[in-house]
Every structure is written in C-alpha cells, then in structure tokens.
Design a protein around this motif. Structure first.
Motif, PDB file in Angstrom:
ATOM      1  N   TRP A   3       1.113  -1.659  -0.123  1.00  0.00           N
ATOM      2  CA  TRP A   3       0.208  -0.097   0.059  1.00  0.00           C
ATOM      3  C   TRP A   3       0.862   1.356  -0.155  1.00  0.00           C
ATOM      4  N   ILE A   4       1.725   1.369   0.634  1.00  0.00           N
ATOM      5  CA  ILE A   4       3.161   2.367   0.662  1.00  0.00           C
ATOM      6  C   ILE A   4       3.487   2.631  -0.399  1.00  0.00           C
ATOM      7  N   ASN A   5       3.611   1.477  -1.681  1.00  0.00           N
ATOM      8  CA  ASN A   5       3.837   1.652  -2.740  1.00  0.00           C
ATOM      9  C   ASN A   5       2.919   2.349  -3.991  1.00  0.00           C
ATOM     10  N   VAL A   6       1.998   2.346  -3.291  1.00  0.00           N
ATOM     11  CA  VAL A   6       0.610   2.480  -4.116  1.00  0.00           C
ATOM     12  C   VAL A   6       0.801   4.005  -4.224  1.00  0.00           C
ATOM     13  N   ILE A   7       0.659   4.276  -2.675  1.00  0.00           N
ATOM     14  CA  ILE A   7       0.419   5.286  -2.770  1.00  0.00           C
ATOM     15  C   ILE A   7       1.798   6.164  -3.088  1.00  0.00           C
ATOM     16  N   VAL A   8       3.168   5.604  -3.303  1.00  0.00           N
ATOM     17  CA  VAL A   8       4.449   6.929  -3.614  1.00  0.00           C
ATOM     18  C   VAL A   8       4.257   7.079  -5.104  1.00  0.00           C
ATOM     19  N   GLN A   9       3.198   5.644  -5.662  1.00  0.00           N
ATOM     20  CA  GLN A   9       3.356   6.236  -7.032  1.00  0.00           C
ATOM     21  C   GLN A   9       2.063   6.838  -7.338  1.00  0.00           C
ATOM     22  N   ILE A 254      -4.934   3.311  -5.796  1.00  0.00           N
ATOM     23  CA  ILE A 254      -6.240   2.285  -4.587  1.00  0.00           C
ATOM     24  C   ILE A 254      -6.728   1.683  -5.273  1.00  0.00           C
ATOM     25  N   GLY A 255      -7.520   2.450  -6.333  1.00  0.00           N
ATOM     26  CA  GLY A 255      -8.276   1.687  -6.981  1.00  0.00           C
ATOM     27  C   GLY A 255      -7.696   0.626  -8.228  1.00  0.00           C
ATOM     28  N   ALA A 256      -6.898   0.806  -8.731  1.00  0.00           N
ATOM     29  CA  ALA A 256      -6.434  -0.045 -10.065  1.00  0.00           C
ATOM     30  C   ALA A 256      -5.947  -1.620  -8.606  1.00  0.00           C
ATOM     31  N   GLN A 257      -5.186  -0.874  -7.743  1.00  0.00           N
ATOM     32  CA  GLN A 257      -4.787  -1.725  -6.548  1.00  0.00           C
ATOM     33  C   GLN A 257      -6.094  -2.933  -5.809  1.00  0.00           C
ATOM     34  N   ILE A 258      -7.248  -1.956  -6.153  1.00  0.00           N
ATOM     35  CA  ILE A 258      -8.421  -2.750  -5.834  1.00  0.00           C
ATOM     36  C   ILE A 258      -8.707  -4.282  -7.169  1.00  0.00           C
ATOM     37  N   PRO A 260      -8.820  -3.737 -11.058  1.00  0.00           N
ATOM     38  CA  PRO A 260      -7.066  -2.787 -12.195  1.00  0.00           C
ATOM     39  C   PRO A 260      -8.800  -1.786 -13.085  1.00  0.00           C
ATOM     40  N   GLY A 261     -10.114  -2.187 -12.955  1.00  0.00           N
ATOM     41  CA  GLY A 261     -11.115  -1.636 -14.064  1.00  0.00           C
ATOM     42  C   GLY A 261     -11.664  -0.631 -13.023  1.00  0.00           C
ATOM     43  N   TRP A 262     -11.267  -0.629 -11.923  1.00  0.00           N
ATOM     44  CA  TRP A 262     -11.646   0.466 -10.220  1.00  0.00           C
ATOM     45  C   TRP A 262     -10.878   1.469 -11.239  1.00  0.00           C
ATOM     46  N   GLN A 263      -9.847   2.425 -11.624  1.00  0.00           N
ATOM     47  CA  GLN A 263      -8.551   3.001 -11.849  1.00  0.00           C
ATOM     48  C   GLN A 263      -9.164   3.784 -11.913  1.00  0.00           C
ATOM     49  N   LEU A 264      -9.726   4.110 -13.186  1.00  0.00           N
ATOM     50  CA  LEU A 264     -10.374   5.587 -13.820  1.00  0.00           C
ATOM     51  C   LEU A 264     -11.489   5.980 -12.898  1.00  0.00           C
ATOM     52  N   LEU A 265     -11.755   4.771 -12.494  1.00  0.00           N
ATOM     53  CA  LEU A 265     -13.130   5.410 -11.625  1.00  0.00           C
ATOM     54  C   LEU A 265     -12.734   5.644 -10.139  1.00  0.00           C
ATOM     55  N   ALA A 266     -12.001   5.581  -9.632  1.00  0.00           N
ATOM     56  CA  ALA A 266     -11.808   5.734  -8.099  1.00  0.00           C
ATOM     57  C   ALA A 266     -11.561   7.257  -8.383  1.00  0.00           C
ATOM     58  N   GLY A 267     -10.308   8.203  -9.170  1.00  0.00           N
ATOM     59  CA  GLY A 267     -10.311   8.961  -9.627  1.00  0.00           C
ATOM     60  C   GLY A 267     -11.599  10.220  -9.355  1.00  0.00           C
ATOM     61  N   HIS A 268     -12.683   9.288 -10.128  1.00  0.00           N
ATOM     62  CA  HIS A 268     -13.151  10.502 -10.772  1.00  0.00           C
ATOM     63  C   HIS A 268     -14.062   9.944  -9.633  1.00  0.00           C
ATOM     64  N   ILE A 269     -14.622   9.406  -8.529  1.00  0.00           N
ATOM     65  CA  ILE A 269     -15.134   9.395  -7.269  1.00  0.00           C
ATOM     66  C   ILE A 269     -14.824  10.402  -5.943  1.00  0.00           C
TER      67      ILE A 269
END
Ligand SMILES: Nc1ncnc2c1ncn2[C@@H]1O[C@H](COP(=O)(O)OP(=O)(O)OP(=O)(O)O)[C@@H](O)[C@H]1O
Ligand SMILES: [Mg+2]
Lengths: 287, 234, 332
Positions: A3-9, A254-258, A260-269
């Motif tokens: 998760w730290i990696n996800v946040i850093v990236q 974070i979305g992508a980690q949950i 992959p289809g959620w990557q963009l959606l999570a940003g918009h949300i």
C-alpha cells in the motif's frame, strides 16, 4: 508495503496530472477560458516531440528545447488569431471554438499518424530506479516528472506574483477594462498567457509520451484529469493543482490496487466526493 | 483657442439603442480645473469613458492636443497623456498597493510623477505598500486610485466622483491634497456630486442633464438657484 | 404610438407554420411511402433532431452548456436493456420507465454539477458521463466492457419486421415531435418568460424573485428525462449495446452540439436546419471519415466567428420571421 508503494507511485503520477492542470488553471485565471482542446494539445505536443526526435535524433527530454517554444508560438498565434475574437461575456463561443479545435486536432493526428499507439523512448532513464524501502522503488522517470512539475509550478508561481508579466496577467484578470486604460493590451496579455499555458502543455506532452503509450484520441481524458486536479486543489491556486494531481493519482492507484477496472473510476469518484463536500475545492483562491 | 488641450464636439454616445449623450461640446484649457456636475445618469461617466476610449462614440469628435482620438485604443490614448480615476476606484484587487501604482506607470511617460513622489504626497501608501490594495480603507484606496492615474504623468486627468462612499472627514482630507496633486499644470476635469464643493475648487463648470449640457460657464458667475435649475432641469 | 397590437405571429410565420404542418404529416406518413433503408435514415434523423432540441433547450435557453448529455443517451440504452432482460418488459414500454428513471438520476447529478460555474460546468458534465460509462463497463450483468445484444425472441414479440419497424418509427416520430413541442410550450410558459429574463440579465431577474436555480434544475431534469427516453429507443433500433457505443461522446454529444450551433442556437428552428444539414453533409462526405469530422469542427468554429446565431439566425436577421413564434412583437 504494497500500500505504501501504491501511495508513493500515486503521488508521483500526481505530478504529471499537475502538469496537465497547471496550463488549464493559468488561462482560466487570466481570461476565464476553459480550453476544451487542452488535452488534445498535450497529445499534439507528444506527436510533435516524436517528429522532432525522428528528424534530429535528439533525446526526448532534449526535444523540449524545440517543442516548448514551438507550442508556445502556436498558442500565441491561436489566441491572437482565433480565441481573442470569440472571448466575451457569452461563454458559449470560446467553448464551441475550442471544442471544434479538439475534434479537428484529433482527426488531423489520426490522419497523419494513424490510430496506432506510440511511445517515446528515453533509454536508461526509463529503467533505473531508487530503492527507498523494501518493495518501494522510485523510478527515475516518475521522479523526474514530479520534480519537473514542482519546478514548473514554482516557476509559474514566481512569474505570476513576482514579475511584471504576472502583474499584467493579474490586472487583466481583475479588471480588463481598467487594465486597458493603464496601457495594457488585453489581446496581447491573453496571447502571452496562452503561450505560457502551451509551453507547460509541451512539457506535459513529452513526459506523458515517455511514461505511457499515446494515441490521437487520448486528449479528452487528459483534459478531464487536469480539470479534476484544478477543481480539487481549488480554483486559481497553482500549488493547489499539485495537491489535486496527487489526490487524483493516489485515488487512481488505490482503485487499481482493488481492481484494475476501478482505476479511472476511483479517480473520478474522489473528484465527485470533493466536489460534494467542498464545492470550491480544497484551497480556493478566486471565486 | 490655441491653448485648449481637449476639444469635444457634437459628441453622441449610445449603449445599444439607448442614447446616453446627445451632442455635447466642450473645451478645456491647459492647467485648468473644470467641474462636471449633473444628477445620476446624466452621462458624466459616459463622457469620461468616451474620452479614454473605453466606449466608442457614434458621432462627434474628440481632439486631444490637436489630434483626434477616434479609433485609438485606450492604451494609445493613455500614452498620449490622458488618465482617469474611475468611478468606484476599481483598483486591481489581486495587486498590492505598490503594484497598482507601478501598473499605473506602465506606459512610462516621462514627467514629475514617480513612485517616490506619490509616496511623498500620500505617506500612508508607503506604509501600506505591500498590502492588497482593496484591503485598505476607502479613503486610502482612493489615494491609490489617484496615485495610479498620476503615475502615467498625464496632461489631462479625469477624476470621477472622488468622494463616492467616503466619510466627510476623509473627503475633506483628499480635497486638501488636491492642489498638491494638480500643482504641476495638469488640466483636470472633476466630477463631484457635492455641487458647492465642485464650484469652490474649479475655474469653470459644465452642468449636464440627461446627456445634454444644461449650463456652463465661470464657476463663480451663477447663483445657487440658477445652477440648481440646470442640475434638476426645473 | 396609436394602435399597437401585440401578437406572437406574423403573416409569414402563419404561412410557414401551415407549410411546416403539411411537411410534418408527410414525414409522419413515411412508413407508407419510404423503403426500409429510407425509413431507418429518417428514424435516425428524428433521433438527432430530438437530441439537438434538448441540447438547445439546455444551452440555448437555460445557459447550461453541457458536454455530457451522452451520459443520458447511454443511461437510456442500459435502462432499456435492464427492463427487457431482468423485468421481462416490452422494449417500447421500457421507454417511459427509462424517462422517469433518467429524471430521478439527473437530480443528484444536477446537485453535484451545478456547483461548477460556466465553462467548468461543461467539463463536469463530461466527467459524469465518464463515470456512467466506466460503471457500465464494471457491471457484468449487462455484459461489462464488451456489452450484449437483445435476445431475438424479445424483438419477435414486437411483431414481424415491417410492423416492428413501423412501430419503432412512430415511437421515434412521437418522441421527436414531443421534444420539440416540449421546448415550444416551455418557452411560451412562465418558465420561458423566466428563462428570457435570466438570459437578459441574471442579476436583475434574481432580484425580481425569479428562482434561477430552481428553473435551471427543472430544465436540466426535463432534458435529461427526454434524452434518456431517446437513448432507450436508439438502442432498441441498434439491438446491441456496449459502454463505448452507449456513452460515445462523438455520436451523442459532439454531433449534437455541432448540429445546434451550426443550425442556430437559441431558436427552435435552428436544430431542425442543423439536423437536415448534418445528414445532407453526411450523405456526401461520410466516406471521408476523419476529414468529415474536421469539416464539421471547422464549420462550428466558422459559425462562432462569423454568425454566432447560426444559419437560422442569419436567415431571421435578413427576413425577420419564425415558424415557432415564442417571442412577442408589437405591431402598429
Ligand atoms: N454600460 C452601460 N450599458 C447601458 N447603459 C449604460 C451603461 N452605463 C451607463 N448607462 C446609461 O447611460 C446613462 C448615463 O450614465 P452615466 O453612468 O454616464 O451617468 P453619470 O452621470 O455618471 O451618473 P452617476 O452620477 O450615477 O455616476 C444612464 O442612463 C445609464 O443608465
Ligand atoms: Mg458616473
């Protein structure tokens, strides 16, 4: 660690989004214009870099020396020749004109370069990375993008608040009519603002093209990322665009980690949630 | 009429279909202070905006120093030597006091007025130079607006309602500074709601009513009743 | 001024109105004179005319410049599919259901995007459409990213092919005429008066007690409902749906905006002219593909520079008449 990696990236990619956003924020601040073709210009700059590199054999980062002034000149010309003629109280004409530009640009790129996706090759820079923690590596390229974003925003901030050009931008934005009787020429001021915005667009385009594949139709979603970063950070706040970009990048990660289809959606949300709770963004400077 | 610096002739100005000025002619001499009076909506500000090039007259001529200003941009007209303190001050709110003043000198006309000189006349502005201009008190903001106009070293200064929204003591202060400000032989047109004060400070006056000139002449040549009749159109 | 009569119509507009009515009957009777291919083309024209009228209502009258109406077209398509597949409904009956659902969904959307002002509102609506598209791609029950088709049996329920086409045609015709009439009667109602007041002077009208926010919300929801219904019907004719087709910004927003802007924004006639011109151009230039799109973009830019009121605006300024009189004129 994962998760730290996800946040850093996510933070690092936020730098790229801030680059998308800064140019947008700049011209909105100066002339209340939203350039719908902004994302397409970013992609256009990527192709311009590609052509430059093929012709000169320069390294992608060095191609900036040519792409940045060229894009700035294009911005200056488009503002003087086209956009200034439709700017006014009615917000529709500039929206439609930049919308038209967006469609034209996408299709010019399509007919010139085909729909195949492209990428710029930055050689060793792309592979190298710095290990910071076990399982967390910071790639040279993402780091460089982030540093460039910080430097550019700091530079814009300085220009905006510490130079005579920035003074002209702010005065024209405050009260264009009175700025004119001080001797400023609004049309030229706007043209310089657009040139500056397009210079940033050029940098964004080249970094985008090194980090990921690009094709003629990816402009609109870059516009949307930039726009979301602007709104999240707060209207008129240049440093806010960096924070907005980071929030967007982290949310997408974070979305992508949950899933992959959620990557963009999570940003918009994330964007919609902030719009719901803080309609003026986190750190607004203008109303 | 060789020394007249500004000559306006048969000026007609429209906003869309509504006519705001119906054929106005006036002249002002070098170094003269002319008062422009008239009730709300008489067209005083519109006349100023026409002189500055902010609105385009439909017909008539404006000559400044013997040259027509027709078709010139507001910026060009400022370069020729006209400056205005607009109604409501209209300071740049994202600029500091000093930045507002510097911008006033953008056209870099040579002359007596410098940042230092403005600070000498309005010492308080020097103290507040890094504050956002619109954070100052009303009177201080008016000083910034005056200073900003002076910074272009104009030969003709247009002052639109200096006392708007200010407390009487502050108004008094500003008018006491007026001779210092105008001392350099500048021609000035002053719009002022307080007719008595306007008459006191000026050489000549022009009274406007519904876009026309209803009375004009020497400031001390008319009785209160005559002026009031011209002002209200009774 | 001696005798001033205030009327809405003129001689010319009455004659034009009668001609328009005859044309309308002729188009309504298309199933009896047009071949199958032509009928499909006219159906598509009706879809675009209806979409254009709704966008015109939003942008031209309420000042709500949305670039995300494809959200509702796609929503309509997916609602129709859901009604058919999960509730076993007749595809055509699902259209009013889609309309109601579209209206309900548009209320929270409006609550969000109305926080954005002017040009940023436009991009905000686009984000919402993206969210709809990405969400549809996540729902495996409606086929996820690749989409799905209407089962043949469902379509068979609508009758044999010619009957089915006629039924769909009449529904499209009714929706399109309904959309235009909605705009027409809205503008003649108190809402129309309020919209005119807002357009002329937002500050003054708010001080006169015109509830700007509420009226804009009403118009937004109405346009969303109708657009959703059109979307539902569009995908009845397409038989297949996927997120990219349903939420296509080019098909359902770019074309529609260009139609309205080129025809003449802020007039009822503008979208009609624009739609006809759009299809005329398409017949001749569609083979050019990308170049066709560039021409459309350039035309929209050209119109904004030379005649911001569009082709219809040009005509009116030259001849001063209208088919749908919604303003008043004073005659002496
Ligand atoms: N921007 C504008 N658009 C339309 N009409 C205007 C505009 N500005 C002024 N007017 C009209 O022009 C006329 C003259 O206005 P102007 O502001 O010149 O008057 P004024 O003498 O300066 O009044 P005041 O004492 O209130 O400042 C008024 O009827 C006013 O309503
Ligand atoms: Mg005035």
């Amino acid at each position: 660690m994962e998760w730290i990696n996800v946040i850093v990236q996510g933070v690092l990619i936020g730098g790229l989004y801030a680059l998308f956003a800064a140019g947008l924020s700049l011209i909105f601040g100066v002339m209340r214009l939203v350039n719908i073709a902004h994302g397409d210009f970013i992609v256009g700059a990527a192709y311009l870099a590609m052509v430059t590199i093929t012709m000169t054999g320069l390294h992608p980062l060095l191609s900036l020396v040519i792409v940045v002034p060229l894009m700035a000149a294009i911005g200056y010309a488009i503002q003087l020749g086209l956009l200034n003629r439709v700017l006014g109280d009615d917000i529709l004409p500039p929206l439609i004109v930049t919308f038209g530009l967006s469609i034209i640009l996408q299709n010019v790129l399509l007919t010139t370069f085909s729909a195949d996706s492209q990428k710029l090759n930055a050689g060793a820079l792309e592979i190298g990375s710095i290990p910071v923690l076990p399982g967390v590596d910071i790639g040279y390229m993402p780091l460089l993008t982030f540093v460039a974003a910080v430097a550019i925003i700091a530079g814009l901030q300085f220009l905006f608040y510490r130079t005579s050009m920035g003074r002209a931008f702010r005065a024209t934005s405050d009260d264009g009519e009175i700025a004119q009787i001080m001797g400023l020429d609004n049309r030229k001021v706007f043209a310089w603002a657009m040139a500056l915005s397009m210079a940033v667009v050029a940098v964004a385009g080249v970094f985008l093209a090194i980090r990921a594949n690009f094709d003629p139709f990816m402009g609109p979603s870059r516009l949307i990322f930039g726009f979301e970063a602007v709104i999240i950070g707060g209207l008129g706040n240049l440093w806010g665009t960096l924070i907005g970009g980071i929030i967007l990048g982290v949310a997408q990660g974070i979305g992508a980690q949950i899933d992959p289809g959620w990557q963009l959606l999570a940003g918009h949300i994330a964007f919609l949630v902030i719009l719901a709770v803080k309609p003026r963004g986190l750190f607004p400077r203008i109303d | 009429m060789s020394e007249s610096i500004l000559e306006v002739q048969n000026l007609e100005v429209f906003y869309g279909n509504a006519q705001a000025i119906h054929g106005i002619s006036l002249t002002i001499e070098q170094g003269e202070l002319l008062s422009l009076i008239g009730s709300n909506g008489a067209g005083k500000s519109t006349l100023f905006k026409s002189i500055c090039g902010m609105v385009r007259p439909r017909s008539g001529t404006i000559n400044f120093k013997g040259q027509t200003t027709a078709g010139l941009s507001p910026a060009r007209i400022t370069e020729m030597g006209i400056a205005m303190v607009p109604e409501g001050r209209r300071l740049f709110r994202s600029l500091s006091v000093e930045e507002n003043l510097i911008l006033g000198g953008y056209v870099r006309r040579p002359g007596p007025w410098t940042l230092q000189k403005v600070y000498d006349v309005f010492p308080i502005l020097k103290e507040r130079k890094d504050y956002p201009a619109t954070s100052l008190s009303g009177g201080q903001q008016q000083m910034v607006a005056i200073g900003r106009a002076l910074m272009s070293n104009p030969e003709l200064l247009l002052l639109d309602e200096l006392s708007l929204g200010l407390a009487p003591v502050v108004i008094k202060d500003i008018y006491e500074l007026l001779p210092k400000i105008l001392g350099e032989g500048m021609a000035t047109i002053l719009v002022e709601q307080d007719v008595t004060r306007a008459m006191q400070v000026s050489d000549h006056f022009v009274c406007m009513l519904e876009g026309r000139i209803s009375l004009s002449g020497q400031s001390d040549a008319f009785s209160h009743d005559e002026i009031s009749a011209a002002y209200f159109g009774t | 001024m001696q005798h001033a009569t205030i009327t809405r119509s003129t001689q010319a507009s009455r004659i034009a109105g009668i001609l328009a009515l005859c044309f309308l009957v002729y188009i309504g009777a298309a199933p009896w004179w047009a071949g199958s291919a032509d009928l499909r083309l006219i159906t598509e024209i009706l879809f675009y005319l209806a979409l254009a009228s709704m966008w015109n209502l939003l942008a031209g009258y309420a000042g709500l410049i949305s670039v995300g109406q494809h959200a509702y077209v796609g929503l309509g398509g997916y609602l129709m599919f859901s009604c058919v597949l999960f509730l076993g409904m007749n595809p055509l009956w699902s259209i009013p259901v889609a309309g109601v659902a579209g209206a309900l969904i548009s209320i929270p959307v409006a609550w969000l995007v109305f926080r954005l002002k002017g040009p940023y509102f436009a991009i905000g609506t686009w984000v919402v459409a993206e969210v709809f598209r990405l969400s549809a791609a996540q729902m495996s029950s409606v086929g996820g990213g690749s989409g799905l088709s209407i089962p043949v049996a469902v379509m068979r329920d609508l009758g044999r092919k010619p009957d089915r086409e006629m039924l769909i045609y009449f529904t499209a015709f009714a929706l399109c005429v309904g959309a235009i009439l909605l705009v027409y009667f809205l503008l003649r109602s108190r809402v129309g008066l309020a919209l005119t007041a807002i357009r002329d002077n937002e500050v003054a009208s708010s001080s006169l007690g015109v509830k700007i926010g509420r009226i804009k919300l009403f118009v937004y929801v109405a346009a969303a409902a109708v657009t959703t219904m059109i979307g539902a019907l569009i995908f009845v004719t397409k038989l297949r749906i996927s997120p990219d087709a349903a939420f296509s910004v080019n098909d359902w927003t770019v074309f529609v905006i260009f139609i309205v802007v080129i025809g003449g924004i802020g007039t009822i006639e503008g979208p009609i002219i624009g739609t006809l011109l759009f299809f005329l151009l398409r017949e001749f230039l569609a083979d050019l593909g990308a170049i066709y799109l560039m021409i459309l973009g350039a035309m929209a830019i050209g119109i904004m520079l030379a005649a911001p009121k569009g082709l219809w605006g040009l005509l009116v300024s030259r001849y001063d008449f209208s088919i749908f009189p919604v303003g008043y004129r004073v005659r002496r």
